[in-house]
Design an enzyme around this catalytic site. Structure first.
Site, PDB file in Angstrom:
ATOM      1  N   GLU A  48      42.611  31.226  47.905  1.00  0.00           N
ATOM      2  CA  GLU A  48      41.654  31.811  46.964  1.00  0.00           C
ATOM      3  C   GLU A  48      40.523  32.518  47.703  1.00  0.00           C
ATOM      4  O   GLU A  48      40.068  33.590  47.288  1.00  0.00           O
ATOM      5  CB  GLU A  48      41.100  30.721  46.050  1.00  0.00           C
ATOM      6  CG  GLU A  48      42.137  30.174  45.085  1.00  0.00           C
ATOM      7  CD  GLU A  48      41.585  29.127  44.156  1.00  0.00           C
ATOM      8  OE1 GLU A  48      42.197  28.902  43.105  1.00  0.00           O
ATOM      9  OE2 GLU A  48      40.535  28.526  44.476  1.00  0.00           O
ATOM     10  N   ASP A  92      39.097  32.543  42.966  1.00  0.00           N
ATOM     11  CA  ASP A  92      39.732  31.878  41.833  1.00  0.00           C
ATOM     12  C   ASP A  92      39.706  32.779  40.598  1.00  0.00           C
ATOM     13  O   ASP A  92      40.691  32.884  39.856  1.00  0.00           O
ATOM     14  CB  ASP A  92      39.009  30.559  41.560  1.00  0.00           C
ATOM     15  CG  ASP A  92      39.540  29.850  40.338  1.00  0.00           C
ATOM     16  OD1 ASP A  92      40.729  29.495  40.331  1.00  0.00           O
ATOM     17  OD2 ASP A  92      38.767  29.644  39.382  1.00  0.00           O
TER      18      ASP A  92
END
Length: 239
Positions: A126, A54
């Site tokens: 991610e 992320d």
């Protein structure tokens, strides 16, 4: 529940081709595709990778936007960033990579549909970014991100104004009131929370949004209301 199988050599090679990186440590790729519900021999899953991915995605997208839109202010850049790192966009990248063919989950997760399954696909993207970063470094991760996000960054709808600002101006003009946002629910682990936010404008039906941050959930709720009221054109399904 049976133990999840590792990727076959053929599947791994195919996925590495789509990613554009041959993993030196193949286990990293396996872990990035493994949900916590899956039983594996080594017991690893993608939760920690998701946390790192992320941040890597956010950095690379922020840099991309900074370089691409030289005259854009902080507000516009933030709107574009939120759109590009959203669960919807990450899930769309997952679909482009056909990651649903490779994600390892338990039987209960396989039954998920809609928004919840979209979040799983987004999480895996991610995690994959983190695995690429750890295996090949930042430049390799950036190359992957540019490959799948650069086109999305310059799409026309990326220039859409901040939804909360647009909704506030519209509600002031039409009803003389300011939209009210409230957090209805916070769920998920600390490293990957989900916020459910409702926006209310006096005189019309409220809307809700669910995202990984309160701010992003507010944007989703405001966007849905603007689209429902015909202020913004509704985004095509899958975008």
């Amino acid at each position: 529940m049976s133990k999840a199988q590792t990727l076959s050599a053929a599947d791994r090679a195919k996925l590495e081709g789509l990613i554009g990186h041959d993993f030196a440590e193949k286990e990293r790729l396996d872990r990035a595709l493994t949900h916590a519900s899956a039983r594996t021999e080594k017991g690893g899953n993608y939760e920690r990778l998701e946390f790192l991915g992320d941040r890597v995605l956010g950095l690379c997208i922020a840099e991309l936007l900074f370089r691409t839109f030289g005259t854009a202010g902080e507000g516009e850049l933030s709107v574009r960033l939120n759109q590009l790192v959203s669960a919807e966009t990450c899930a769309a990248v997952a679909d482009e990579l056909n990651l649903h063919l490779y994600i390892r989950t338990g039987a209960d997760v396989k039954k998920l549909t809609g928004k919840r399954m979209m979040n799983v696909r987004a999480d895996v993207v991610e995690s994959l970014i983190a695995a690429i970063y750890l295996d090949g470094g930042l430049e390799v991760a950036r190359r992957f991100i540019l490959r799948y996000w650069q086109g999305r960054a310059v799409r026309a709808d990326g220039a859409k104004r901040d939804a909360k600002t647009e909704l506030q101006e519209w509600s002031h003009a039409k009803f003389g009131v300011t939209p009210i946002y409230r957090v209805d629910e916070r769920s998920g682990p600390d490293h990957d929370p989900r916020f459910k936010v409702t926006v209310e404008v006096a005189g019309i039906k409220p809307e809700t949004g669910v995202e990984r941050s309160k701010r992003a959930a507010e944007q989703v709720a405001a966007t849905k209301m603007l689209e429902r009221e015909g202020i913004w054109q509704q985004s095509p399904a899958g975008n």
